[in-house]
Design a protein around this motif. Sequence first.
Motif, PDB file in Angstrom:
ATOM      1  N   MET A   1       0.841  -1.182   0.000  1.00 14.67           N
ATOM      2  CA  MET A   1       0.000   0.000   0.000  1.00 14.67           C
ATOM      3  C   MET A   1       0.889   1.250   0.000  1.00 14.67           C
ATOM      4  N   LYS A   2       0.593   2.160  -0.896  1.00 12.26           N
ATOM      5  CA  LYS A   2       1.295   3.439  -0.943  1.00 12.26           C
ATOM      6  C   LYS A   2       0.457   4.491  -0.238  1.00 12.26           C
ATOM      7  N   LEU A   3       1.107   5.264   0.622  1.00 14.52           N
ATOM      8  CA  LEU A   3       0.451   6.375   1.303  1.00 14.52           C
ATOM      9  C   LEU A   3       1.192   7.661   0.978  1.00 14.52           C
ATOM     10  N   PHE A   4       0.435   8.722   0.765  1.00 12.90           N
ATOM     11  CA  PHE A   4       0.966  10.044   0.424  1.00 12.90           C
ATOM     12  C   PHE A   4       0.638  10.978   1.581  1.00 12.90           C
ATOM     13  N   PHE A   5       1.607  11.751   2.057  1.00 17.68           N
ATOM     14  CA  PHE A   5       1.426  12.635   3.208  1.00 17.68           C
ATOM     15  C   PHE A   5       1.729  14.082   2.828  1.00 17.68           C
ATOM     16  N   ALA A   6       0.873  14.991   3.285  1.00 18.54           N
ATOM     17  CA  ALA A   6       1.123  16.421   3.098  1.00 18.54           C
ATOM     18  C   ALA A   6       0.683  17.153   4.356  1.00 18.54           C
ATOM     19  N   SER A   7       1.354  18.240   4.643  1.00 21.95           N
ATOM     20  CA  SER A   7       1.031  19.014   5.831  1.00 21.95           C
ATOM     21  C   SER A   7       1.225  20.492   5.556  1.00 21.95           C
ATOM     22  N   ASP A   8       0.519  21.280   6.331  1.00 22.52           N
ATOM     23  CA  ASP A   8       0.741  22.725   6.368  1.00 22.52           C
ATOM     24  C   ASP A   8       0.612  23.392   5.002  1.00 22.52           C
ATOM     25  N   LEU A   9      -0.552  23.190   4.379  1.00 19.27           N
ATOM     26  CA  LEU A   9      -0.871  23.882   3.125  1.00 19.27           C
ATOM     27  C   LEU A   9      -1.132  25.360   3.387  1.00 19.27           C
ATOM     28  N   HIS A  10      -1.694  25.680   4.520  1.00 19.87           N
ATOM     29  CA  HIS A  10      -1.954  27.054   4.958  1.00 19.87           C
ATOM     30  C   HIS A  10      -2.666  27.915   3.912  1.00 19.87           C
ATOM     31  N   GLY A  11      -3.603  27.325   3.189  1.00 15.69           N
ATOM     32  CA  GLY A  11      -4.432  28.083   2.258  1.00 15.69           C
ATOM     33  C   GLY A  11      -3.776  28.432   0.940  1.00 15.69           C
ATOM     34  N   SER A  12      -2.609  27.882   0.656  1.00 16.81           N
ATOM     35  CA  SER A  12      -1.908  28.177  -0.591  1.00 16.81           C
ATOM     36  C   SER A  12      -2.476  27.338  -1.733  1.00 16.81           C
ATOM     37  N   LEU A  13      -3.087  28.012  -2.682  1.00 18.16           N
ATOM     38  CA  LEU A  13      -3.661  27.312  -3.835  1.00 18.16           C
ATOM     39  C   LEU A  13      -2.568  26.662  -4.677  1.00 18.16           C
ATOM     40  N   SER A  14      -1.472  27.377  -4.923  1.00 14.34           N
ATOM     41  CA  SER A  14      -0.408  26.801  -5.755  1.00 14.34           C
ATOM     42  C   SER A  14       0.206  25.574  -5.089  1.00 14.34           C
ATOM     43  N   ALA A  15       0.423  25.609  -3.777  1.00  9.24           N
ATOM     44  CA  ALA A  15       0.968  24.445  -3.070  1.00  9.24           C
ATOM     45  C   ALA A  15      -0.020  23.279  -3.125  1.00  9.24           C
ATOM     46  N   THR A  16      -1.296  23.571  -2.947  1.00  7.24           N
ATOM     47  CA  THR A  16      -2.317  22.527  -2.990  1.00  7.24           C
ATOM     48  C   THR A  16      -2.359  21.882  -4.362  1.00  7.24           C
ATOM     49  N   GLU A  17      -2.300  22.672  -5.405  1.00  4.88           N
ATOM     50  CA  GLU A  17      -2.312  22.119  -6.764  1.00  4.88           C
ATOM     51  C   GLU A  17      -1.089  21.250  -7.010  1.00  4.88           C
ATOM     52  N   ALA A  28      -0.517   6.548  -5.098  1.00  2.00           N
ATOM     53  CA  ALA A  28      -0.875   6.271  -3.704  1.00  2.00           C
ATOM     54  C   ALA A  28      -2.379   6.054  -3.575  1.00  2.00           C
ATOM     55  N   GLU A  29      -2.744   5.208  -2.634  1.00  3.08           N
ATOM     56  CA  GLU A  29      -4.160   4.927  -2.394  1.00  3.08           C
ATOM     57  C   GLU A  29      -4.821   5.993  -1.535  1.00  3.08           C
ATOM     58  N   TRP A  30      -4.068   6.572  -0.613  1.00  4.33           N
ATOM     59  CA  TRP A  30      -4.622   7.542   0.330  1.00  4.33           C
ATOM     60  C   TRP A  30      -3.775   8.803   0.389  1.00  4.33           C
TER      61      TRP A  30
END
Length: 181
Positions: A1-17, A28-30
């Motif tokens: 199983m592959k898991l993908f982790f992200a933290s602290d986007l803080h409302g940044s649209l470019s980072a989220t994209e 990744a599955e999740w």
Amino acid sequence: MKLFFASDLHGSLSATERVLHQFERSGAEWLILLGDLLYHGPRNPLPDSYNPAEVALKLNQFADRIIAVRGNCDSEVDQMLLDFPIEASWQQVVTDNRRLFLTHGHLFNPEKLPPLRAGDVFVYGHTHIPKAEKQGDIFLFNPGSASLPKGGYPTSFGMLTDGVLQVLSLQQAESVVQASL
């Protein structure tokens, strides 16, 4: 199983994209989000392309594949914009006979750990500094920050693939730090 982790986007649209693009490419599955998704917080500068409402819309497209925890900058109002739950301070995922304890890092952290067993992985954000290392008989894993990195590190995300915890640069998907379980 592959898991993908992200933290602290803080409302940044470019980072989220960028995070969502890398998530789709990863297979990744999740997508595990470790808090501080929409608001930049009073101690942080405004991140690049700050647009919390649009960030929520982008994340909602992946709602059925997201596991999330609440960060210190997340609020009940944020939950009103999101189609997946973010109000839990922590979650647990069990995979391959290993427990991952997921939290933002402001309530539990490496100096104040929850009860863990040998081989468990403590997964957190909050510090904006990537980490993948064994400490005693547990592993510490922090994917860094997707929008406001600290300590001279690049924007980053994390992966768990085939027993390897890895933090990768969000721009080039190159390894920043890693540890084998």
